[in-house]
Design a protein around this motif. Structure first.
Motif, short mmCIF file in Angstrom:
data_model
loop_
_atom_site.label_atom_id
_atom_site.label_comp_id
_atom_site.label_asym_id
_atom_site.label_seq_id
_atom_site.Cartn_x
_atom_site.Cartn_y
_atom_site.Cartn_z
N GLN A 38 55.78 14.72 94.57
CA GLN A 38 56.96 15.58 94.67
C GLN A 38 57.48 15.62 96.11
O GLN A 38 58.69 15.59 96.34
N THR A 62 56.02 22.97 89.14
CA THR A 62 54.91 23.11 90.08
C THR A 62 53.80 22.14 89.69
O THR A 62 53.12 22.34 88.68
N ARG A 66 51.55 16.68 93.58
CA ARG A 66 52.20 17.42 94.66
C ARG A 66 52.67 16.48 95.76
O ARG A 66 53.76 16.65 96.32
#
Length: 220
Positions: free
Chosen positions: A28, A18, A25
């Motif tokens: 990803q 995470t 983010r």
């Protein structure tokens, strides 16, 4: 069939990392988008982490920092595909005849998202090979789809318990038709109307299972 989702989010040590920062983010998500495109074009076995990493501007170690393994990257791509379907569907799954209409609408929508359709067609076929990392995903997905479609047919046709197997067989036929149409459409999109063909099959099966409700004499 790129369809109503049977989603099982990854958990525990097999889950992706995470990211904490907005930049991480986004990175990803970029990896997932590139991986989805690559798996759709080449299949899982022929797609390489090196190619995915190169296209996203990372090393292979950089990709593995986010997803730990190529198999986890694949399952994450499939979960992302499911999330998009869930978002399209809304918070409540339709029931009975409404769910069968949803299948036709899904076929119509799929004609506008070639990449996701190709991903599903390639990986679902490839998953029958030994030790494929998506095999459990597709087995569970088909189990769920069969149950959803059969339940919808039983509800729409008001079938008694002793005719439940007829709905199961019809559900298998609907799923097979939709999956087969996707392959034909990918090869010759100008020759295949997935929504029209799906609607014809669903309508014909409803009339077969419950002629008193959906037969020709009930029109109008």
């Amino acid at each position: 069939m790129s369809n109503q989702s049977v989603s099982r989010p990854a958990r525990g040590p097999a889950a992706p990392r995470t990211p904490r920062s907005p930049e991480a983010r986004q990175r990803q998500q970029d990896i997932l988008a590139i991986a989805m495109d690559t798996f759709a074009a080449r299949g899982y076995n022929n797609a390489s982490l090196a190619e995915i990493a190169d296209r996203v501007g990372l090393t292979q170690a950089g990709v593995l920092h986010y997803f730990r393994s190529k198999a986890l990257l694949l399952t994450s791509v499939l979960e992302l595909r499911d999330q998009r379907d869930i978002e399209q569907l809304g918070p409540d799954r339709p029931q009975g005849l409404d769910f069968l209409r949803h299948l036709v609408n899904t076929a119509l929508r799929n004609a506008e998202r070639e990449g996701i359709v190709r991903l599903y067609a390639v990986l679902s076929a490839e998953s029958v090979t030994d030790d494929h990392p998506a095999q459990d995903y597709f087995r569970d997905r088909y189990d769920g789809l069969r149950a959803f479609v059969a339940d919808a047919l039983r509800e729409a046709c008001e079938l008694p318990a002793d005719r439940a197997e007829s709905a199961d067989n019809a559900a298998n036929a609907i799923i097979a038709v939709m999956d087969g149409l996707q392959v034909q459409w990918l090869l010759a999109p100008e020759s295949v109307d997935m929504a029209a063909s799906t609607d014809l099959v669903v309508t014909s099966l409803l009339a077969t299972l419950a002629p008193e409700r959906f037969g020709p004499h009930t029109a109008g």
